[in-house]
Design an enzyme around this catalytic site. Sequence first.
Site, PDB file in Angstrom:
ATOM      1  N   GLN A 134      -4.152  -5.787   6.660  1.00 59.73           N
ATOM      2  CA  GLN A 134      -5.188  -6.110   6.519  1.00 59.73           C
ATOM      3  C   GLN A 134      -5.131  -7.915   6.997  1.00 59.73           C
ATOM      4  O   GLN A 134      -5.750  -8.477   6.021  1.00 59.73           O
ATOM      5  CB  GLN A 134      -4.860  -6.509   4.576  1.00 59.73           C
ATOM      6  CG  GLN A 134      -5.261  -5.170   4.151  1.00 59.73           C
ATOM      7  CD  GLN A 134      -6.858  -4.524   4.222  1.00 59.73           C
ATOM      8  OE1 GLN A 134      -7.789  -5.581   4.319  1.00 59.73           O
ATOM      9  NE2 GLN A 134      -6.601  -3.418   3.782  1.00 59.73           N
ATOM     10  N   ASP A 157       3.452  -3.951   7.935  1.00 61.92           N
ATOM     11  CA  ASP A 157       2.218  -4.105   7.973  1.00 61.92           C
ATOM     12  C   ASP A 157       1.148  -4.719   7.829  1.00 61.92           C
ATOM     13  O   ASP A 157       0.533  -5.696   7.213  1.00 61.92           O
ATOM     14  CB  ASP A 157       2.475  -2.965   6.278  1.00 61.92           C
ATOM     15  CG  ASP A 157       0.218  -2.195   6.347  1.00 61.92           C
ATOM     16  OD1 ASP A 157       0.027  -2.665   6.780  1.00 61.92           O
ATOM     17  OD2 ASP A 157       0.455  -2.076   5.134  1.00 61.92           O
ATOM     18  N   CYS A 189      -4.819   2.655  -3.240  1.00 55.31           N
ATOM     19  CA  CYS A 189      -3.683   3.047  -3.338  1.00 55.31           C
ATOM     20  C   CYS A 189      -2.780   1.927  -2.861  1.00 55.31           C
ATOM     21  O   CYS A 189      -0.891   2.124  -2.591  1.00 55.31           O
ATOM     22  CB  CYS A 189      -3.675   3.677  -1.428  1.00 55.31           C
ATOM     23  SG  CYS A 189      -4.794   4.664  -1.180  1.00 55.31           S
ATOM     24  N   HIS A 219       0.846  -1.568   0.062  1.00 56.66           N
ATOM     25  CA  HIS A 219       0.150  -0.281  -0.131  1.00 56.66           C
ATOM     26  C   HIS A 219       1.051   0.979  -0.360  1.00 56.66           C
ATOM     27  O   HIS A 219       1.765   0.973   1.032  1.00 56.66           O
ATOM     28  CB  HIS A 219      -1.139  -0.335   1.300  1.00 56.66           C
ATOM     29  CG  HIS A 219      -1.936   1.025   1.551  1.00 56.66           C
ATOM     30  ND1 HIS A 219      -1.291   1.669   1.551  1.00 56.66           N
ATOM     31  CD2 HIS A 219      -3.590   0.876   1.201  1.00 56.66           C
ATOM     32  CE1 HIS A 219      -2.524   2.767   2.035  1.00 56.66           C
ATOM     33  NE2 HIS A 219      -3.626   1.894   1.554  1.00 56.66           N
ATOM     34  N   LYS A 251     -10.229  -1.195  10.730  1.00 58.48           N
ATOM     35  CA  LYS A 251     -10.046  -2.318   9.677  1.00 58.48           C
ATOM     36  C   LYS A 251     -10.699  -3.766  10.620  1.00 58.48           C
ATOM     37  O   LYS A 251     -10.410  -4.635  10.476  1.00 58.48           O
ATOM     38  CB  LYS A 251      -8.863  -2.002   9.444  1.00 58.48           C
ATOM     39  CG  LYS A 251      -9.245  -1.616   8.518  1.00 58.48           C
ATOM     40  CD  LYS A 251      -7.926  -2.180   7.145  1.00 58.48           C
ATOM     41  CE  LYS A 251      -7.213  -0.533   6.108  1.00 58.48           C
ATOM     42  NZ  LYS A 251      -7.957  -0.028   5.793  1.00 58.48           N
TER      43      LYS A 251
END
Lengths: 409, 139
Positions: free
Chosen positions: A203, A200, A364, A123, A226
Amino acid sequence: MTKSISSARADFPILNQLVNDHPLVYLDNAATAQKPRSVIDSLVHYYEFDNANIHRGNHTLAIRATEAHEAARSTIAGFINAQYAHEIVFTRGTTESINLVAYSFGEAFVKAGDEIIVTELEHHSNYVPWFLLCKRKGATFRVVPFDQDGELDLEVFKSMLSEKTRLVAVNHVSNSLGTVNPISEIIQLAHQAGVPVLVDAAQSVQHLDHDVQALDADFYAFSGHKIYGPTGVGVLYGKEKWLEEMPPFLSGGEMIENVTCDKVTFNTLPFKFEAGTPDVSGPIGLAAAIDYLIQFDPAELKDYETDLLNYGLELLSDIPDLTIYGNPKHRSSILPFNVAGIQHYDMGVLLDNYGIAVRTGQHCTQPVMDALGITGTVRASLALYNTREDIDALVNGIKRVQRLFRRKS
Amino acid sequence: MKTIPEIEAQFIDDFNQLENWEEKYDYLIELGDSLPEMPAELKTADNLVKGCQSSVWFATRCEDGRLFIEADSDSLIIKGIVAILVQLLSGQPSSDIAHADLTMFETLGLWRHLSSQRSNGVTAMMAHLKQSAATCQIN
């Protein structure tokens, strides 16, 4: 006693509504997930009973608010199995968490001639901060490519690791393709070369394993919104040894120990990285979200979400003229596609008329779109409250849009 | 030539006569189809409207204080919107374009996404065209 997944949907009040005269089918969970009643209630309770500025107040409300805020830190530390609660720094979200490391770690450890490795699947928020850091420091920005299936090329990654590498920044799950990256292997390889890794987890933390000690992640970043928590709160986990050595990112109140005209000393972890009055309620809501999530059996939840994703992949691949992007060995919760002759934007707009919420565009991840040679995708993304009926509604919606466009050609 | 508000009123009337959203999109896409083809050489970076999710190109030329517009988009919905803008604005006095205050996209309650999204919008397209209109003078 674990909670049954079939009971989840009723816990999310927002899902029970009509959108454009159709029952809402919410498939934009990778952008933001909806909140269970318990999270909403925790925020309302905080503002109705406990609201105060924290850490230095001596009155009852300040103490209650401080206790709730710090209890939330412990809940989150427990959830990702951090060794210490003070390894949890609250931020506004994944983007701020990554920027914090890019600035602070970058300030302490990155100089001209050094190298930072990211991947083509990142991202922008795990790409641009490192790109800018390299520009500032005269360091080299290196990007691990992905193949046709949407898998990272680990051979290239291995060849990039060297004594010049200062940090590897990589996502656990790609937000545009859903690829589950071999994060343990990446971390092991990096550590063998003496290089720390930032994960990261925006997700992945809500879907997959999130044990930072088992992964041996040096930094681990995710967003509250999220993972069924409030918007505007995020988490940066950092190993104590790194956080201790890193200079503050923002400065001001909360983060100092002593201030005179010629000397400033900093507060202990994690407060060194939490300048100013924090978002007191955000972490409280996030802890409520985690308390909600851990009621489910993790293995059952993973099976349910995998089954739902596979059902979606199967049905979508039966639709004529529809292309699904990527074919990774492991995919999580993301269905990226396009339909020939229908621009992704048009598909998104028309699906909305049937009450179906998806995301369209580049997500993104311009480098991903450029590598695939496309301007964007339609992305349906799943959460624990989604059902096979939601997938059926999506498939019917796509077919209706196809009919609408076929009439035109 | 009809004025911009006159043409806009006609569009509002046309769309209001259509029963449901499918018919409205049908009509919108038809409008896009009727747009004269834009030569590929005009699809330059300069003519690309910045800040749109879909690619939108506007090429303008000024003739005696009137602005003439050619346009295209890779989205059929946006192409329909663009076609409306061309019908409304192309050939109009540049001063009228500079002062145009379109209301039909809100009035019709359609395409809310076009006015609410920062990244896609009639606002960005109008700003682009108004900028061209501002430099278009009567000889």
